[in-house]
Design a protein around this motif. Structure first.
Motif, PDB file in Angstrom:
ATOM      1  N   ASP A  60     -55.077  33.926 -98.006  1.00 14.22           N
ATOM      2  CA  ASP A  60     -56.325  33.204 -97.709  1.00 14.22           C
ATOM      3  C   ASP A  60     -57.227  34.030 -96.794  1.00 14.22           C
ATOM      4  N   ASP A  61     -56.608  34.584 -95.745  1.00 15.17           N
ATOM      5  CA  ASP A  61     -57.394  35.393 -94.801  1.00 15.17           C
ATOM      6  C   ASP A  61     -57.949  36.639 -95.497  1.00 15.17           C
ATOM      7  N   PHE A  62     -57.089  37.236 -96.328  1.00 16.74           N
ATOM      8  CA  PHE A  62     -57.519  38.432 -97.045  1.00 16.74           C
ATOM      9  C   PHE A  62     -58.702  38.118 -97.978  1.00 16.74           C
ATOM     10  N   GLN A  63     -58.564  37.011 -98.725  1.00 18.03           N
ATOM     11  CA  GLN A  63     -59.626  36.633 -99.662  1.00 18.03           C
ATOM     12  C   GLN A  63     -60.946  36.400 -98.918  1.00 18.03           C
ATOM     13  N   ASN A  64     -60.838  35.729 -97.782  1.00 18.42           N
ATOM     14  CA  ASN A  64     -62.045  35.462 -96.989  1.00 18.42           C
ATOM     15  C   ASN A  64     -62.719  36.747 -96.546  1.00 18.42           C
ATOM     16  N   GLN A  65     -61.903  37.690 -96.111  1.00 20.57           N
ATOM     17  CA  GLN A  65     -62.466  38.948 -95.625  1.00 20.57           C
ATOM     18  C   GLN A  65     -63.064  39.780 -96.753  1.00 20.57           C
ATOM     19  N   MET A  66     -62.390  39.768 -97.905  1.00 25.43           N
ATOM     20  CA  MET A  66     -62.788  40.669 -98.992  1.00 25.43           C
ATOM     21  C   MET A  66     -63.792  40.072 -99.967  1.00 25.43           C
ATOM     22  N   PHE A  67     -63.615  38.809-100.296  1.00 24.17           N
ATOM     23  CA  PHE A  67     -64.345  38.298-101.454  1.00 24.17           C
ATOM     24  C   PHE A  67     -65.236  37.088-101.180  1.00 24.17           C
ATOM     25  N   SER A  68     -65.449  36.775 -99.933  1.00 28.97           N
ATOM     26  CA  SER A  68     -66.354  35.644 -99.683  1.00 28.97           C
ATOM     27  C   SER A  68     -67.781  36.185 -99.532  1.00 28.97           C
ATOM     28  N   GLY A  69     -68.742  35.325 -99.724  1.00 31.85           N
ATOM     29  CA  GLY A  69     -70.140  35.709 -99.498  1.00 31.85           C
ATOM     30  C   GLY A  69     -70.809  36.392-100.665  1.00 31.85           C
ATOM     31  N   TYR A  70     -70.178  36.412-101.836  1.00 33.45           N
ATOM     32  CA  TYR A  70     -70.867  37.000-102.986  1.00 33.45           C
ATOM     33  C   TYR A  70     -71.882  36.002-103.541  1.00 33.45           C
ATOM     34  N   PRO A  71     -73.057  36.478-103.994  1.00 35.26           N
ATOM     35  CA  PRO A  71     -74.115  35.560-104.419  1.00 35.26           C
ATOM     36  C   PRO A  71     -73.772  34.784-105.698  1.00 35.26           C
ATOM     37  N   SER A  72     -72.884  35.338-106.533  1.00 31.51           N
ATOM     38  CA  SER A  72     -72.544  34.626-107.766  1.00 31.51           C
ATOM     39  C   SER A  72     -71.085  34.871-108.099  1.00 31.51           C
ATOM     40  N   GLU A  73     -70.588  34.006-108.981  1.00 32.08           N
ATOM     41  CA  GLU A  73     -69.187  34.129-109.407  1.00 32.08           C
ATOM     42  C   GLU A  73     -68.978  35.445-110.148  1.00 32.08           C
ATOM     43  N   GLU A  74     -70.016  35.831-110.893  1.00 34.02           N
ATOM     44  CA  GLU A  74     -69.942  37.078-111.660  1.00 34.02           C
ATOM     45  C   GLU A  74     -69.769  38.286-110.745  1.00 34.02           C
ATOM     46  N   LYS A  75     -70.564  38.286-109.651  1.00 34.55           N
ATOM     47  CA  LYS A  75     -70.489  39.396-108.696  1.00 34.55           C
ATOM     48  C   LYS A  75     -69.117  39.424-108.032  1.00 34.55           C
ATOM     49  N   GLN A  76     -68.610  38.222-107.757  1.00 33.98           N
ATOM     50  CA  GLN A  76     -67.301  38.134-107.108  1.00 33.98           C
ATOM     51  C   GLN A  76     -66.221  38.668-108.053  1.00 33.98           C
ATOM     52  N   MET A  77     -66.384  38.340-109.335  1.00 35.08           N
ATOM     53  CA  MET A  77     -65.420  38.811-110.338  1.00 35.08           C
ATOM     54  C   MET A  77     -65.450  40.330-110.438  1.00 35.08           C
ATOM     55  N   GLU A  78     -66.659  40.893-110.377  1.00 30.51           N
ATOM     56  CA  GLU A  78     -66.797  42.357-110.412  1.00 30.51           C
ATOM     57  C   GLU A  78     -66.078  42.984-109.218  1.00 30.51           C
ATOM     58  N   ALA A  79     -66.209  42.320-108.065  1.00 38.33           N
ATOM     59  CA  ALA A  79     -65.560  42.838-106.850  1.00 38.33           C
ATOM     60  C   ALA A  79     -64.041  42.802-106.999  1.00 38.33           C
ATOM     61  N   HIS A  80     -63.531  41.730-107.579  1.00 38.99           N
ATOM     62  CA  HIS A  80     -62.091  41.618-107.808  1.00 38.99           C
ATOM     63  C   HIS A  80     -61.611  42.731-108.741  1.00 38.99           C
ATOM     64  N   THR A  81     -62.392  42.971-109.789  1.00 34.99           N
ATOM     65  CA  THR A  81     -62.008  43.993-110.764  1.00 34.99           C
ATOM     66  C   THR A  81     -62.012  45.371-110.106  1.00 34.99           C
ATOM     67  N   ALA A  82     -63.051  45.641-109.315  1.00 30.93           N
ATOM     68  CA  ALA A  82     -63.141  46.945-108.636  1.00 30.93           C
ATOM     69  C   ALA A  82     -61.946  47.133-107.694  1.00 30.93           C
ATOM     70  N   PHE A  83     -61.581  46.052-107.028  1.00 29.18           N
ATOM     71  CA  PHE A  83     -60.445  46.122-106.093  1.00 29.18           C
ATOM     72  C   PHE A  83     -59.160  46.428-106.871  1.00 29.18           C
ATOM     73  N   ALA A  84     -58.939  45.689-107.960  1.00 26.43           N
ATOM     74  CA  ALA A  84     -57.711  45.894-108.744  1.00 26.43           C
ATOM     75  C   ALA A  84     -57.675  47.308-109.333  1.00 26.43           C
ATOM     76  N   ASP A  85     -58.832  47.820-109.735  1.00 28.11           N
ATOM     77  CA  ASP A  85     -58.892  49.174-110.311  1.00 28.11           C
ATOM     78  C   ASP A  85     -58.544  50.257-109.296  1.00 28.11           C
ATOM     79  N   ASP A  86     -58.697  49.934-108.021  1.00 22.86           N
ATOM     80  CA  ASP A  86     -58.471  50.929-106.966  1.00 22.86           C
ATOM     81  C   ASP A  86     -56.981  51.097-106.632  1.00 22.86           C
ATOM     82  N   CYS A  87     -56.159  50.241-107.217  1.00 24.58           N
ATOM     83  CA  CYS A  87     -54.745  50.170-106.823  1.00 24.58           C
ATOM     84  C   CYS A  87     -53.969  51.461-107.111  1.00 24.58           C
ATOM     85  N   ARG A  88     -53.201  51.906-106.123  1.00 25.99           N
ATOM     86  CA  ARG A  88     -52.285  53.038-106.304  1.00 25.99           C
ATOM     87  C   ARG A  88     -50.895  52.578-105.875  1.00 25.99           C
ATOM     88  N   LYS A  89     -49.923  52.804-106.726  1.00 22.53           N
ATOM     89  CA  LYS A  89     -48.556  52.336-106.450  1.00 22.53           C
ATOM     90  C   LYS A  89     -47.769  53.394-105.680  1.00 22.53           C
TER      91      LYS A  89
END
Lengths: 184, 298
Positions: free
Chosen positions: B222-251
């Motif tokens: 919850d805290d992470f989501q608030n810090q990273m993904f709150s405050g986006y003007p639209s759901e679409e923009k928020q979705m783009e942010a989620h995708t960009a975050f997931a794409d950045d993943c390194r295992k």
């Protein structure tokens, strides 16, 4: 989005996981449900239940085959719905699929010691011995409940070829299950 | 309206076969090449079919692995050699790897779903300490006469989506109590099957990684989501942010001196680290970025 990335979202308890699942597999899940229920509203409900189920299972489960994982949940929920709802009637696709499968081995002829999971594993082992075409046509018909004409179109075969391949595969499966001692 | 047993059994078809039927497209006939390929496939099929035929377990029909709760953690039972290898285990778990008795497990089936619970009553499903490397990360699970690994998935969440654990808790699970307990750190591909890039074995670099990660602040989802993904003007923009975050993943794979492996995910562009075992996020600082650049970036 890659399946692993979607699963990561589930692990992160990120609700975006549901949206990404819906975007990628919503149509597939709906088609599985609708093939069984032939009712848009009930099928939508099953798809939503599938997402909830996936959300509850991941984590800790980490599916290796995410599409199959979702299809199995949808199929199970749809069949349960069909079984318990007196308002729903069996669709033609399901009736044909069930009757043909029962023709392989009727319930009363299956050894009580063999449960559904054992039987599923034996069918899997049998299918692995089959040629790719025969295996996938069998699964399209009896897992996804596709009609013969849909399978023919999907695999660019004529309908008679599909019918005859299904007939032969069912016969081989019957023989295989007999040899495995499933029949009483 | 009862479902025939044969139709019910179709729900237990192996996942790889079902997903194969989703993606399968027919190939054109290529004559003798086809027959050679079939012969090769048959060898592969036999090698896969044998363990399948031997399997008699009570597994969840919709999961590749069936999870259960034990001692504050969730575990999944695994016998797939490829997955065992991911966790640094031998390709086959055998009776001689079973150490002391840890628990009996009760398996229940309800509406087609399996649930596993620890029970004081003796059952034919038993959990043992993994003798080659005793830890809370890996146990040996016996189902009748079949042996599998029970691999740590994650800690209990207490029903909260904001539960968080420090990374050192994950280290404890795999018996890492000092930097010397880590043999190597490597970046791996998405499937965690092969190492991509360098493997860090230098004691000083491992010490630095261990020291830094031991003190990282942990954030619940919850805290992470608030810090990273709150405050986006639209759901679409928020979705783009989620995708960009997931794409950045390194295992990142951490291998212990006992040969066990566990994983964390790095999101360097966003300065976050995530561990699925703790289900927590960790903010990484400049020192950690320097370490990544020095050791994992070409």
């Amino acid at each position: 989005m890659d399946d692993n990335q979607i699963i990561e979202l589930y692990f992160a308890r990120n609700e975006q996981a549901i949206k990404e699942t819906d975007a990628k597999y919503g149509k597939l899940c709906f088609s599985v449900a609708n093939r069984i229920l032939e009712n848009n509203e009930d099928s939508e409900e099953c798809v939503n239940d599938t997402y909830l189920n996936a959300w509850n299972k991941i984590p800790p489960t980490r599916p290796n085959h995410f599409s199959a994982f979702l299809c199995k949940i949808t199929r199970l929920i749809s069949l349960k719905k069909l079984e318990f709802s007196s308002a729903l009637k069996r669709t033609s696709a399901v009736i044909v699929s069930f009757e043909e499968l029962e023709g392989v081995l009727q319930d009363q002829k299956i050894s009580p010691a063999t449960d559904a999971e054992d039987l599923g594993k034996l069918i899997s082992a049998f299918l692995r011995r089959e040629k790719e075409d025969a295996r996938n046509i069998f699964l399209r018909k009896y897992f996804f409940c596709d009609s013969v004409s849909e399978i023919a179109e999907r695999y660019r075969l004529n309908e008679n070829t599909v019918k005859s391949m299904l007939f032969r595969t069912r016969n081989r499966l019957r023989e295989y299950l007999r040899k495995e001692g499933v029949e009483v | 309206m009862k479902t025939p047993r044969m139709a019910e059994a179709m729900n237990y078809i192996d996942d790889d076969l079902v997903s194969g039927a989703i993606t399968y497209t027919r190939k054109k006939n290529t004559g003798w090449v086809k027959w050679c390929a079939l012969a090769a496939c048959l060898c592969l099929v036999i090698s896969i079919a044998i363990p399948v035929l031997q399997h008699k377990g009570g597994h969840d029909p919709v999961g590749d692995t069936a999870p259960f709760f034990f001692n504050g953690c969730y575990y999944e039972t695994v016998d797939d050699p490829a997955i065992l290898e991911i966790y640094g285990l031998p390709k086959k778990i055998t009776a001689d790897m079973a150490g002391d008795h840890a628990a009996y497990i009760d398996v229940n089936f309800e509406q087609g779903f399996a649930s596993f619970e620890e029970t004081p009553i003796k059952t034919d499903n038993e959990l043992y300490v993994y003798a080659p490397a005793p830890s809370r990360g890996i146990y040996v699970y016996r189902e009748g006469d079949k042996y599998m690994a029970a691999i740590f998935c994650n800690f209990e969440t207490f029903g909260s989506s904001n539960t968080n654990y420090e990374l050192k808790e994950l280290y404890r699970i795999f018996n890492v109590s000092q930097a010397e307990d880590i043999a190597s750190i490597s970046e791996v591909d998405w499937h965690r099957e092969k190492v991509i890039g360098a493997t860090v074995t230098d004691a000083n670099e491992i010490q630095e990684f261990y020291d830094m990660t031991m003190v990282l602040d942990s954030y619940g989802n919850d805290d992470f989501q608030n810090q990273m993904f709150s405050g986006y003007p639209s759901e679409e923009k928020q979705m783009e942010a989620h995708t960009a975050f997931a794409d950045d993943c390194r295992k990142i794979r951490v291998e212990t001196k006992d040969g066990l492996r566990f994983y964390v995910s790095l999101y360097p562009s966003f300065s976050w680290m995530h561990a699925s075992g703790t289900m927590s996020y960790y903010k990484i600082d400049n020192a950690m970025h320097d370490w990544i650049n020095r050791n994992l970036n070409d």
